[in-house]
Every structure is written in C-alpha cells, then in structure tokens.
Write a protein that holds these residues in place. Sequence first.
Motif, PDB file in Angstrom:
ATOM      1  N   GLU A  36       0.818  -1.211   0.000  1.00  6.17           N
ATOM      2  CA  GLU A  36       0.000   0.000   0.000  1.00  6.17           C
ATOM      3  C   GLU A  36       0.858   1.271   0.000  1.00  6.17           C
ATOM      4  O   GLU A  36       0.513   2.272  -0.632  1.00  6.17           O
ATOM      5  CB  GLU A  36      -0.919  -0.019   1.220  1.00  6.17           C
ATOM      6  CG  GLU A  36      -1.959   1.071   1.225  1.00  6.17           C
ATOM      7  CD  GLU A  36      -2.888   0.929   2.408  1.00  6.17           C
ATOM      8  OE1 GLU A  36      -4.099   0.990   2.185  1.00  6.17           O
ATOM      9  OE2 GLU A  36      -2.412   0.783   3.552  1.00  6.17           O
ATOM     10  N   GLN A  37       1.985   1.230   0.686  1.00  5.75           N
ATOM     11  CA  GLN A  37       2.832   2.418   0.829  1.00  5.75           C
ATOM     12  C   GLN A  37       3.992   2.480  -0.167  1.00  5.75           C
ATOM     13  O   GLN A  37       4.697   3.488  -0.237  1.00  5.75           O
ATOM     14  CB  GLN A  37       3.383   2.476   2.253  1.00  5.75           C
ATOM     15  CG  GLN A  37       2.292   2.641   3.282  1.00  5.75           C
ATOM     16  CD  GLN A  37       2.788   2.422   4.703  1.00  5.75           C
ATOM     17  OE1 GLN A  37       3.988   2.313   4.945  1.00  5.75           O
ATOM     18  NE2 GLN A  37       1.867   2.362   5.641  1.00  5.75           N
ATOM     19  N   ALA A  40       4.866   4.438  -6.245  1.00  3.86           N
ATOM     20  CA  ALA A  40       4.474   3.946  -7.569  1.00  3.86           C
ATOM     21  C   ALA A  40       5.668   3.774  -8.494  1.00  3.86           C
ATOM     22  O   ALA A  40       5.718   2.824  -9.277  1.00  3.86           O
ATOM     23  CB  ALA A  40       3.444   4.878  -8.194  1.00  3.86           C
ATOM     24  N   GLU A  44       5.782   0.192 -10.248  1.00  5.98           N
ATOM     25  CA  GLU A  44       5.428   0.071 -11.663  1.00  5.98           C
ATOM     26  C   GLU A  44       6.373  -0.803 -12.493  1.00  5.98           C
ATOM     27  O   GLU A  44       5.903  -1.609 -13.298  1.00  5.98           O
ATOM     28  CB  GLU A  44       5.281   1.449 -12.292  1.00  5.98           C
ATOM     29  CG  GLU A  44       4.025   2.157 -11.842  1.00  5.98           C
ATOM     30  CD  GLU A  44       3.937   3.566 -12.371  1.00  5.98           C
ATOM     31  OE1 GLU A  44       4.261   3.771 -13.560  1.00  5.98           O
ATOM     32  OE2 GLU A  44       3.547   4.453 -11.599  1.00  5.98           O
ATOM     33  N   ARG A  63      -4.092  -1.258  -4.484  1.00  4.81           N
ATOM     34  CA  ARG A  63      -3.709   0.068  -4.983  1.00  4.81           C
ATOM     35  C   ARG A  63      -4.762   0.670  -5.917  1.00  4.81           C
ATOM     36  O   ARG A  63      -4.448   1.445  -6.818  1.00  4.81           O
ATOM     37  CB  ARG A  63      -2.361  -0.036  -5.707  1.00  4.81           C
ATOM     38  CG  ARG A  63      -1.198  -0.492  -4.831  1.00  4.81           C
ATOM     39  CD  ARG A  63      -0.871   0.481  -3.718  1.00  4.81           C
ATOM     40  NE  ARG A  63      -0.407   1.753  -4.216  1.00  4.81           N
ATOM     41  CZ  ARG A  63       0.869   2.080  -4.348  1.00  4.81           C
ATOM     42  NH1 ARG A  63       1.818   1.239  -3.998  1.00  4.81           N
ATOM     43  NH2 ARG A  63       1.202   3.264  -4.825  1.00  4.81           N
ATOM     44  N   LYS A  64      -6.030   0.350  -5.685  1.00  9.39           N
ATOM     45  CA  LYS A  64      -7.097   0.788  -6.586  1.00  9.39           C
ATOM     46  C   LYS A  64      -7.250   2.304  -6.698  1.00  9.39           C
ATOM     47  O   LYS A  64      -7.882   2.791  -7.625  1.00  9.39           O
ATOM     48  CB  LYS A  64      -8.417   0.143  -6.200  1.00  9.39           C
ATOM     49  CG  LYS A  64      -8.904   0.452  -4.817  1.00  9.39           C
ATOM     50  CD  LYS A  64     -10.137  -0.344  -4.489  1.00  9.39           C
ATOM     51  CE  LYS A  64     -10.402  -0.289  -2.989  1.00  9.39           C
ATOM     52  NZ  LYS A  64     -11.256  -1.374  -2.587  1.00  9.39           N
ATOM     53  N   ALA A  65      -6.669   3.046  -5.804  1.00  9.33           N
ATOM     54  CA  ALA A  65      -6.758   4.500  -5.863  1.00  9.33           C
ATOM     55  C   ALA A  65      -5.628   5.136  -6.671  1.00  9.33           C
ATOM     56  O   ALA A  65      -5.642   6.341  -6.900  1.00  9.33           O
ATOM     57  CB  ALA A  65      -6.765   5.083  -4.448  1.00  9.33           C
ATOM     58  N   ASN A  66      -4.673   4.342  -7.132  1.00  7.87           N
ATOM     59  CA  ASN A  66      -3.524   4.889  -7.852  1.00  7.87           C
ATOM     60  C   ASN A  66      -3.645   4.598  -9.346  1.00  7.87           C
ATOM     61  O   ASN A  66      -3.479   3.468  -9.792  1.00  7.87           O
ATOM     62  CB  ASN A  66      -2.224   4.305  -7.293  1.00  7.87           C
ATOM     63  CG  ASN A  66      -1.013   4.981  -7.883  1.00  7.87           C
ATOM     64  OD1 ASN A  66      -0.793   4.941  -9.082  1.00  7.87           O
ATOM     65  ND2 ASN A  66      -0.223   5.607  -7.023  1.00  7.87           N
ATOM     66  N   GLU A  67      -3.924   5.630 -10.099  1.00  8.42           N
ATOM     67  CA  GLU A  67      -4.154   5.519 -11.542  1.00  8.42           C
ATOM     68  C   GLU A  67      -2.965   4.915 -12.291  1.00  8.42           C
ATOM     69  O   GLU A  67      -3.128   4.062 -13.157  1.00  8.42           O
ATOM     70  CB  GLU A  67      -4.457   6.916 -12.095  1.00  8.42           C
ATOM     71  CG  GLU A  67      -4.687   6.965 -13.569  1.00  8.42           C
ATOM     72  CD  GLU A  67      -6.142   6.757 -13.930  1.00  8.42           C
ATOM     73  OE1 GLU A  67      -6.406   6.605 -15.141  1.00  8.42           O
ATOM     74  OE2 GLU A  67      -6.998   6.743 -13.052  1.00  8.42           O
ATOM     75  N   ASP A  68      -1.747   5.341 -11.958  1.00  8.80           N
ATOM     76  CA  ASP A  68      -0.563   4.844 -12.655  1.00  8.80           C
ATOM     77  C   ASP A  68      -0.354   3.350 -12.402  1.00  8.80           C
ATOM     78  O   ASP A  68       0.008   2.604 -13.310  1.00  8.80           O
ATOM     79  CB  ASP A  68       0.681   5.627 -12.233  1.00  8.80           C
ATOM     80  CG  ASP A  68       0.634   7.079 -12.686  1.00  8.80           C
ATOM     81  OD1 ASP A  68      -0.021   7.372 -13.705  1.00  8.80           O
ATOM     82  OD2 ASP A  68       1.248   7.928 -12.005  1.00  8.80           O
ATOM     83  N   VAL A  69      -0.577   2.930 -11.184  1.00  4.58           N
ATOM     84  CA  VAL A  69      -0.430   1.508 -10.850  1.00  4.58           C
ATOM     85  C   VAL A  69      -1.495   0.696 -11.581  1.00  4.58           C
ATOM     86  O   VAL A  69      -1.197  -0.357 -12.166  1.00  4.58           O
ATOM     87  CB  VAL A  69      -0.496   1.285  -9.323  1.00  4.58           C
ATOM     88  CG1 VAL A  69      -0.583  -0.194  -8.988  1.00  4.58           C
ATOM     89  CG2 VAL A  69       0.709   1.921  -8.639  1.00  4.58           C
TER      90      VAL A  69
END
Length: 167
Positions: A36-37, A40, A44, A63-69
């Motif tokens: 989680e921490q 990215a 990636e 990591r559903k809140a991280n667009e790049d991931v």
Amino acid sequence: ARCMVPAPPEVILRVLYQFQFDADHNIKMEAFNLLEQMPADLLEPSLKVEQPPAVLDWVAEVRKANEDVLQAVVLNKGVAHETVATVAGSASTSLCDLIAVNQVRILEHPQILEELYHNKNARMSTVDKLIDLASRNGVKLKGMQAVQHALDEGVTFDSDETDDLEF
C-alpha cells in the motif's frame, strides 16, 4: 515481511503476495502495508514484467486509488480478464479509454464491456463503439439485457444520442 532481503522488485512483489497468506496476522498486515505504501515509481517496473495473474489482481485491489499503478496492471499481458473487468467498473475516463483499446480482450470477456457501460466515467462514444464491435462479432451481453434486446431487434445506437444517457 519487511523485504529486507536483496531481490529484484518483481520478486519482492511476489514475496509480499505470498506473505498475505501467512497464518500470522502481523505478517499479513505488514505485507499489505508495504504494498500500500510502496512508491508507484518503485512498484510500476515490477508490473511491467511477467507476473502471476493473482499477484496483479492483488495489486489492483490494494492500490485501486492509484491511476498509474492500475494502468500498469491493465497493460500487463498476464492480467486476468476478471481483474480488468473489476478495474473497468470504477476506472477514470482515461483508464476506461485504455481498457477499451484491447478489443480482443473485450470480445473474449464481455463483462469488461458491461463494467465500462455501467461506469459513469466511461465515454458513451467509446462504449457505443464496443457495443457495435460486440454485436458484429455475435457476442451476447448478459449484464446489459436491454442493450442486448435492442441489438437482437436490430436497433442501432448513435453515440451522439447516447452521450446524455445516465446510468
């Protein structure tokens, strides 16, 4: 669980995934928290190499809140169709567009199209093109019964008319 062993990032990601099944709750939580921490830019590259589908699914969930991931997960050739469908249900407009590019995947797993259809961030023009693609290829849309019925009746959709529809 703190990934103190020297290993490439893609291996560490798999190790963290395995730790989530440990009987010790503290180890599970440590693995979850590390993923989680994890920055990215460190995560990636490990998503651009071959990874087991279950690992990619776990990363997408955590990591559903991280667009790049999420973009890296969706672009990984080993990602499961079900994972892409889950991401498609809540993806941003740009991620929806990226998902829509892989038409072969959508024809193989129409639930992706169904999730895009129900996602308020997806452009109706994009969804309309995918509905047309599915129709031309004889794909049945089980989760979109009204659309499937209209297709069976020979109704065509014009993206200019459907852009204003609300779901």
